[in-house]
Design a protein around this motif. Structure first.
Motif, PDB file in Angstrom:
ATOM      1  N   LEU A  88       0.821  -1.215   0.000  1.00 31.80           N
ATOM      2  CA  LEU A  88       0.000   0.000   0.000  1.00 31.80           C
ATOM      3  C   LEU A  88       0.858   1.269   0.000  1.00 31.80           C
ATOM      4  CD1 LEU A  88      -2.950  -1.041   2.336  1.00 31.80           C
ATOM      5  CD2 LEU A  88      -2.950  -0.801  -0.162  1.00 31.80           C
ATOM      6  N   VAL A  89       1.992   1.238   0.693  1.00 29.07           N
ATOM      7  CA  VAL A  89       2.891   2.397   0.644  1.00 29.07           C
ATOM      8  C   VAL A  89       3.434   2.562  -0.779  1.00 29.07           C
ATOM      9  CG1 VAL A  89       5.069   3.372   1.469  1.00 29.07           C
ATOM     10  CG2 VAL A  89       3.476   2.347   3.097  1.00 29.07           C
ATOM     11  N   LEU A  90       3.829   1.460  -1.400  1.00 31.27           N
ATOM     12  CA  LEU A  90       4.300   1.526  -2.784  1.00 31.27           C
ATOM     13  C   LEU A  90       3.185   2.032  -3.705  1.00 31.27           C
ATOM     14  CD1 LEU A  90       6.367   1.072  -5.011  1.00 31.27           C
ATOM     15  CD2 LEU A  90       5.744  -1.360  -4.996  1.00 31.27           C
ATOM     16  N   LEU A  91       1.976   1.571  -3.510  1.00 25.70           N
ATOM     17  CA  LEU A  91       0.848   2.039  -4.311  1.00 25.70           C
ATOM     18  C   LEU A  91       0.656   3.545  -4.159  1.00 25.70           C
ATOM     19  CD1 LEU A  91      -1.564   1.333  -6.153  1.00 25.70           C
ATOM     20  CD2 LEU A  91      -2.909   0.988  -4.063  1.00 25.70           C
ATOM     21  N   GLY A  92       0.786   4.038  -2.932  1.00 26.66           N
ATOM     22  CA  GLY A  92       0.687   5.486  -2.702  1.00 26.66           C
ATOM     23  C   GLY A  92       1.734   6.246  -3.497  1.00 26.66           C
ATOM     24  N   TRP A  93       2.943   5.734  -3.511  1.00 25.91           N
ATOM     25  CA  TRP A  93       4.009   6.384  -4.297  1.00 25.91           C
ATOM     26  C   TRP A  93       3.686   6.353  -5.780  1.00 25.91           C
ATOM     27  CZ3 TRP A  93       7.691   9.681  -3.394  1.00 25.91           C
ATOM     28  CH2 TRP A  93       8.217   9.782  -2.105  1.00 25.91           C
ATOM     29  N   LEU A  94       3.222   5.207  -6.256  1.00 23.55           N
ATOM     30  CA  LEU A  94       2.935   5.090  -7.686  1.00 23.55           C
ATOM     31  C   LEU A  94       1.792   6.005  -8.120  1.00 23.55           C
ATOM     32  CD1 LEU A  94       3.343   1.227  -8.069  1.00 23.55           C
ATOM     33  CD2 LEU A  94       4.846   2.995  -9.011  1.00 23.55           C
ATOM     34  N   LEU A  95       0.806   6.181  -7.249  1.00 30.09           N
ATOM     35  CA  LEU A  95      -0.340   7.007  -7.607  1.00 30.09           C
ATOM     36  C   LEU A  95      -0.101   8.501  -7.385  1.00 30.09           C
ATOM     37  CD1 LEU A  95      -3.267   4.828  -6.215  1.00 30.09           C
ATOM     38  CD2 LEU A  95      -2.556   5.096  -8.601  1.00 30.09           C
ATOM     39  N   PHE A  96       0.598   8.845  -6.304  1.00 28.79           N
ATOM     40  CA  PHE A  96       0.697  10.253  -5.907  1.00 28.79           C
ATOM     41  C   PHE A  96       2.117  10.797  -5.811  1.00 28.79           C
ATOM     42  CE2 PHE A  96      -3.009   8.348  -3.693  1.00 28.79           C
ATOM     43  CZ  PHE A  96      -3.999   8.967  -4.428  1.00 28.79           C
ATOM     44  N   GLY A  97       3.127   9.967  -6.038  1.00 33.27           N
ATOM     45  CA  GLY A  97       4.503  10.357  -5.765  1.00 33.27           C
ATOM     46  C   GLY A  97       5.207  11.137  -6.848  1.00 33.27           C
ATOM     47  N   ASN A  98       4.628  11.255  -8.036  1.00 25.81           N
ATOM     48  CA  ASN A  98       5.286  11.976  -9.123  1.00 25.81           C
ATOM     49  C   ASN A  98       6.732  11.507  -9.275  1.00 25.81           C
ATOM     50  OD1 ASN A  98       5.457  13.731 -11.255  1.00 25.81           O
ATOM     51  ND2 ASN A  98       5.959  15.508  -9.983  1.00 25.81           N
ATOM     52  N   LEU A  99       6.915  10.208  -9.494  1.00 25.62           N
ATOM     53  CA  LEU A  99       8.241   9.590  -9.497  1.00 25.62           C
ATOM     54  C   LEU A  99       9.045   9.846 -10.766  1.00 25.62           C
ATOM     55  CD1 LEU A  99       7.360   6.151  -7.869  1.00 25.62           C
ATOM     56  CD2 LEU A  99       8.448   8.130  -6.799  1.00 25.62           C
ATOM     57  N   ASN A 100       8.420  10.216 -11.854  1.00 25.98           N
ATOM     58  CA  ASN A 100       9.129  10.459 -13.123  1.00 25.98           C
ATOM     59  C   ASN A 100      10.035   9.285 -13.502  1.00 25.98           C
ATOM     60  OD1 ASN A 100       7.992  13.035 -13.471  1.00 25.98           O
ATOM     61  ND2 ASN A 100       9.494  13.901 -12.056  1.00 25.98           N
ATOM     62  N   LEU A 101       9.442   8.114 -13.570  1.00 30.94           N
ATOM     63  CA  LEU A 101      10.183   6.894 -13.879  1.00 30.94           C
ATOM     64  C   LEU A 101      10.161   6.615 -15.376  1.00 30.94           C
ATOM     65  CD1 LEU A 101       8.654   4.611 -11.124  1.00 30.94           C
ATOM     66  CD2 LEU A 101      10.931   5.618 -11.105  1.00 30.94           C
ATOM     67  N   PRO A 102      11.207   5.953 -15.875  1.00 34.83           N
ATOM     68  CA  PRO A 102      11.109   5.456 -17.248  1.00 34.83           C
ATOM     69  C   PRO A 102      10.053   4.346 -17.294  1.00 34.83           C
ATOM     70  CG  PRO A 102      13.116   4.656 -16.216  1.00 34.83           C
ATOM     71  CD  PRO A 102      12.482   5.612 -15.256  1.00 34.83           C
ATOM     72  N   LEU A 103       9.587   4.013 -18.467  1.00 30.66           N
ATOM     73  CA  LEU A 103       8.529   3.014 -18.623  1.00 30.66           C
ATOM     74  C   LEU A 103       8.894   1.698 -17.948  1.00 30.66           C
ATOM     75  CD1 LEU A 103       5.814   2.183 -19.798  1.00 30.66           C
ATOM     76  CD2 LEU A 103       7.009   1.560 -21.919  1.00 30.66           C
ATOM     77  N   ARG A 104      10.133   1.231 -18.127  1.00 31.40           N
ATOM     78  CA  ARG A 104      10.532  -0.047 -17.527  1.00 31.40           C
ATOM     79  C   ARG A 104      10.477   0.009 -15.997  1.00 31.40           C
ATOM     80  NH1 ARG A 104      15.104   2.365 -19.203  1.00 31.40           N
ATOM     81  NH2 ARG A 104      16.782   2.574 -17.689  1.00 31.40           N
ATOM     82  N   SER A 106       8.384   1.954 -14.218  1.00 30.91           N
ATOM     83  CA  SER A 106       6.957   1.927 -13.875  1.00 30.91           C
ATOM     84  C   SER A 106       6.400   0.517 -13.968  1.00 30.91           C
ATOM     85  CB  SER A 106       6.162   2.842 -14.803  1.00 30.91           C
ATOM     86  OG  SER A 106       6.482   4.185 -14.564  1.00 30.91           O
ATOM     87  N   ILE A 107       6.738  -0.187 -15.044  1.00 37.11           N
ATOM     88  CA  ILE A 107       6.268  -1.563 -15.220  1.00 37.11           C
ATOM     89  C   ILE A 107       6.784  -2.449 -14.082  1.00 37.11           C
ATOM     90  CG2 ILE A 107       6.471  -3.631 -16.675  1.00 37.11           C
ATOM     91  CD1 ILE A 107       6.441  -1.683 -19.105  1.00 37.11           C
ATOM     92  N   PHE A 108       8.051  -2.299 -13.741  1.00 38.27           N
ATOM     93  CA  PHE A 108       8.654  -3.097 -12.676  1.00 38.27           C
ATOM     94  C   PHE A 108       7.959  -2.845 -11.338  1.00 38.27           C
ATOM     95  CE2 PHE A 108      11.938  -3.386  -9.303  1.00 38.27           C
ATOM     96  CZ  PHE A 108      12.142  -4.759  -9.344  1.00 38.27           C
ATOM     97  N   LEU A 109       7.798  -1.558 -10.952  1.00 30.88           N
ATOM     98  CA  LEU A 109       7.200  -1.239  -9.654  1.00 30.88           C
ATOM     99  C   LEU A 109       5.716  -1.586  -9.607  1.00 30.88           C
ATOM    100  CD1 LEU A 109       8.980   2.097  -8.720  1.00 30.88           C
ATOM    101  CD2 LEU A 109       9.417  -0.206  -7.837  1.00 30.88           C
ATOM    102  N   TRP A 110       4.980  -1.354 -10.688  1.00 30.72           N
ATOM    103  CA  TRP A 110       3.581  -1.754 -10.723  1.00 30.72           C
ATOM    104  C   TRP A 110       3.465  -3.275 -10.627  1.00 30.72           C
ATOM    105  CZ3 TRP A 110      -0.681   0.649  -9.619  1.00 30.72           C
ATOM    106  CH2 TRP A 110      -0.764   2.030  -9.756  1.00 30.72           C
ATOM    107  N   GLY A 111       4.379  -3.985 -11.263  1.00 35.13           N
ATOM    108  CA  GLY A 111       4.380  -5.453 -11.162  1.00 35.13           C
ATOM    109  C   GLY A 111       4.584  -5.921  -9.734  1.00 35.13           C
ATOM    110  N   ILE A 112       5.543  -5.321  -9.055  1.00 33.43           N
ATOM    111  CA  ILE A 112       5.783  -5.663  -7.643  1.00 33.43           C
ATOM    112  C   ILE A 112       4.541  -5.361  -6.817  1.00 33.43           C
ATOM    113  CG2 ILE A 112       7.058  -4.979  -5.564  1.00 33.43           C
ATOM    114  CD1 ILE A 112       9.519  -4.657  -7.338  1.00 33.43           C
ATOM    115  N   ASP A 113       3.953  -4.202  -7.036  1.00 32.72           N
ATOM    116  CA  ASP A 113       2.791  -3.809  -6.250  1.00 32.72           C
ATOM    117  C   ASP A 113       1.608  -4.739  -6.499  1.00 32.72           C
ATOM    118  OD1 ASP A 113       1.989  -1.757  -4.300  1.00 32.72           O
ATOM    119  OD2 ASP A 113       0.389  -1.443  -5.760  1.00 32.72           O
ATOM    120  N   ILE A 114       1.368  -5.080  -7.736  1.00 30.24           N
ATOM    121  CA  ILE A 114       0.267  -5.997  -8.057  1.00 30.24           C
ATOM    122  C   ILE A 114       0.499  -7.344  -7.385  1.00 30.24           C
ATOM    123  CG2 ILE A 114      -0.771  -7.318  -9.961  1.00 30.24           C
ATOM    124  CD1 ILE A 114      -0.369  -4.705 -11.664  1.00 30.24           C
ATOM    125  N   ILE A 115       1.732  -7.812  -7.395  1.00 27.51           N
ATOM    126  CA  ILE A 115       2.052  -9.085  -6.741  1.00 27.51           C
ATOM    127  C   ILE A 115       1.821  -8.982  -5.234  1.00 27.51           C
ATOM    128  CG2 ILE A 115       3.953 -10.647  -6.126  1.00 27.51           C
ATOM    129  CD1 ILE A 115       5.041 -10.092  -9.009  1.00 27.51           C
TER     130      ILE A 115
END
Length: 135
Positions: A88-104, A106-115
């Motif tokens: 949930l903390v990772l989800l908060g970062w992904l939704l509201f953190g303005n991380l400016n990540l490259p696509l890979r 974002s895919i990696f962190l969203w994958g971890i969060d979904i898991i």
């Protein structure tokens, strides 16, 4: 005695988790207060804070378990708490953190969060089913 130690350990983990979660709104101020290297963004420290909170919750659950065995282990409820808090903390970062990540990234962190959130949800459903069979 072991239940008291688990509760003390739980409080320590919850306090450490709360402290590290303060790195989300106050990364530079927290670093200065603690006298540690300054961080630009509280991403990693807040993820660790979420995990510490999950560990604290799981220790509280374990300390309230009714059993004759001295060492039982973490159990399903503890695994749910740790995975869900970190996820949930990772989800908060992904939704509201303005991380400016490259696509890979974002895919990696969203994958971890979904898991993490996914396995926690499956575990929670299994835990609730097991609890309903006991009653």
């Amino acid at each position: 005695m072991s239940k008291k130690l688990l509760r003390i350990d739980a409080v320590i983990n919850l306090l450490l988790g709360a402290l590290l979660l303060l790195s989300i709104p106050f990364p530079k101020q927290l670093s200065e207060l603690l006298g540690v290297p300054t961080i630009e963004q509280g991403f990693y420290s807040s993820i660790m804070g979420g995990v510490f909170v999950g560990i604290g919750i799981s220790l509280l659950v374990e300390s309230n378990r009714q059993t004759d065995q001295v060492m039982v282990g973490l159990g399903l409820a503890g695994a749910i708490a740790i995975n869900l808090c970190g996820g949930l903390v990772l989800l908060g970062w992904l939704l509201f953190g303005n991380l400016n990540l490259p696509l890979r990234g974002s895919i990696f962190l969203w994958g971890i969060d979904i898991i993490l959130v996914g396995i926690s949800s499956v575990e929670l459903i299994a835990f609730r089913k097991a609890q309903s069979k006991i009653k």
